[in-house]
Enzyme design. Structure first.
Site, mmCIF file in Angstrom:
data_model
loop_
_atom_site.group_PDB
_atom_site.id
_atom_site.type_symbol
_atom_site.label_atom_id
_atom_site.label_comp_id
_atom_site.label_asym_id
_atom_site.label_seq_id
_atom_site.Cartn_x
_atom_site.Cartn_y
_atom_site.Cartn_z
ATOM 1 C CG ASP A 23 -1.412 6.104 -4.974
ATOM 2 O OD1 ASP A 23 -0.968 4.683 -5.156
ATOM 3 O OD2 ASP A 23 -1.777 6.447 -3.863
ATOM 4 N NE ARG B 243 -3.622 -2.305 2.653
ATOM 5 C CZ ARG B 243 -4.544 -2.467 3.694
ATOM 6 N NH1 ARG B 243 -4.709 -1.597 4.640
ATOM 7 N NH2 ARG B 243 -5.428 -3.692 3.384
ATOM 8 C CB THR B 244 0.262 4.510 -1.567
ATOM 9 O OG1 THR B 244 0.432 3.795 -2.624
ATOM 10 C CG2 THR B 244 1.163 5.868 -1.408
ATOM 11 C CG LEU B 245 2.144 1.993 3.988
ATOM 12 C CD1 LEU B 245 3.338 1.364 4.919
ATOM 13 C CD2 LEU B 245 0.734 1.863 4.726
#
Length: 242
Positions: free
Chosen positions: A78, A19-21
């Site tokens: 994203d 995930r794009t943390l």
């Protein structure tokens, strides 16, 4: 004999989703407005790796289907994922072959659901989006944030543009703007970004969408002036030992 990794291991497995943390490569503000014949949108082409202006040719405006234009600030990867979603949406719509096509309002509504859905999964798409378009003579312009907050207006902006450009647009925008006047107004906003936003670069694109379709113009630079006294000595008059 290889040791079996526990299921609750902190290392996780190779099949775990990534995930794009935190955003890594990001683009800054997008600003758009309605004008007499359609929608105008502007964004620079910088991609920042943290606070480093790493990339200078990142395109952040893309046509969506026949009637829409999308601009994005935030995490570039994203944004690419969102474009894949939209490619599938437009392909599925075209498969019906019923003579109809998705308009900007439908695409904007879809994006609001995608962003809010990902927010609810605590796995947001780290972007703020601007969606504009023209269909059947009706102009549409809306925005949606990374947590699904959305609205439509006569002019919108993302990122720092919300603070730097919207006051200018509120004062100078009117519904009968010509293409030339609309471009001048967007360039005025981009000038302010260059002077006030450290992530902005002096290489920008302007796009328009009308009933005839989308035109994304070639990148160009604005003429700037950096000899203001406040730029030469920004700390003058500041209180403190720095």
């Amino acid at each position: 004999m290889a040791l079996k990794q526990p299921e609750n291991s902190l290392l996780g497995s190779e099949s775990d989703p990534h995930r794009t943390l935190y955003p890594y490569v990001t683009g800054t503000s997008v600003v758009a407005l309605k004008y007499k014949d359609g929608i105008l949108m502007a964004a620079d082409m910088g991609g920042s790796y943290g606070s480093t202006l790493r990339y200078k040719s990142v395109e952040r405006m893309k046509p969506i289907g026949k009637h829409s234009l999308l601009g994005a600030s935030g995490e570039i990867s994203d944004f690419q994922e969102i474009l894949r979603y939209l490619d599938e949406l437009i392909l599925y719509d075209n498969m019906w072959d019923d003579g109809n096509s998705l308009g900007p309002k439908e695409v904007h509504n879809y994006l609001t659901r995608v962003m809010y859905n990902r927010r609810n999964k605590f796995n947001p798409l780290w972007n703020s989006l601007v969606l504009g378009g023209v269909k059947n003579g009706n102009k549409y312009l809306g925005t949606v944030s990374m947590i699904g907050v959305n609205f439509e207006d006569n002019h919108v902006a993302t990122g720092f543009g919300n603070h730097l450009a919207r006051p200018i647009l509120r004062q100078e925008w009117h519904e009968n703007l010509s293409f030339e006047d609309g471009v001048k107004l967007l360039e005025k906003c981009m000038h302010v970004f260059l002077y006030r936003d450290r992530s902005a670069v002096n290489k920008l694109q302007i796009a328009k969408i009308t009933e005839e379709g989308v035109t994304i113009h070639q990148p160009y630079s604005l003429k700037t002036y950096w000899e203001f006294s406040a730029f030469k000595n920004p700390a003058q008059g500041a209180i403190g030992s720095w």
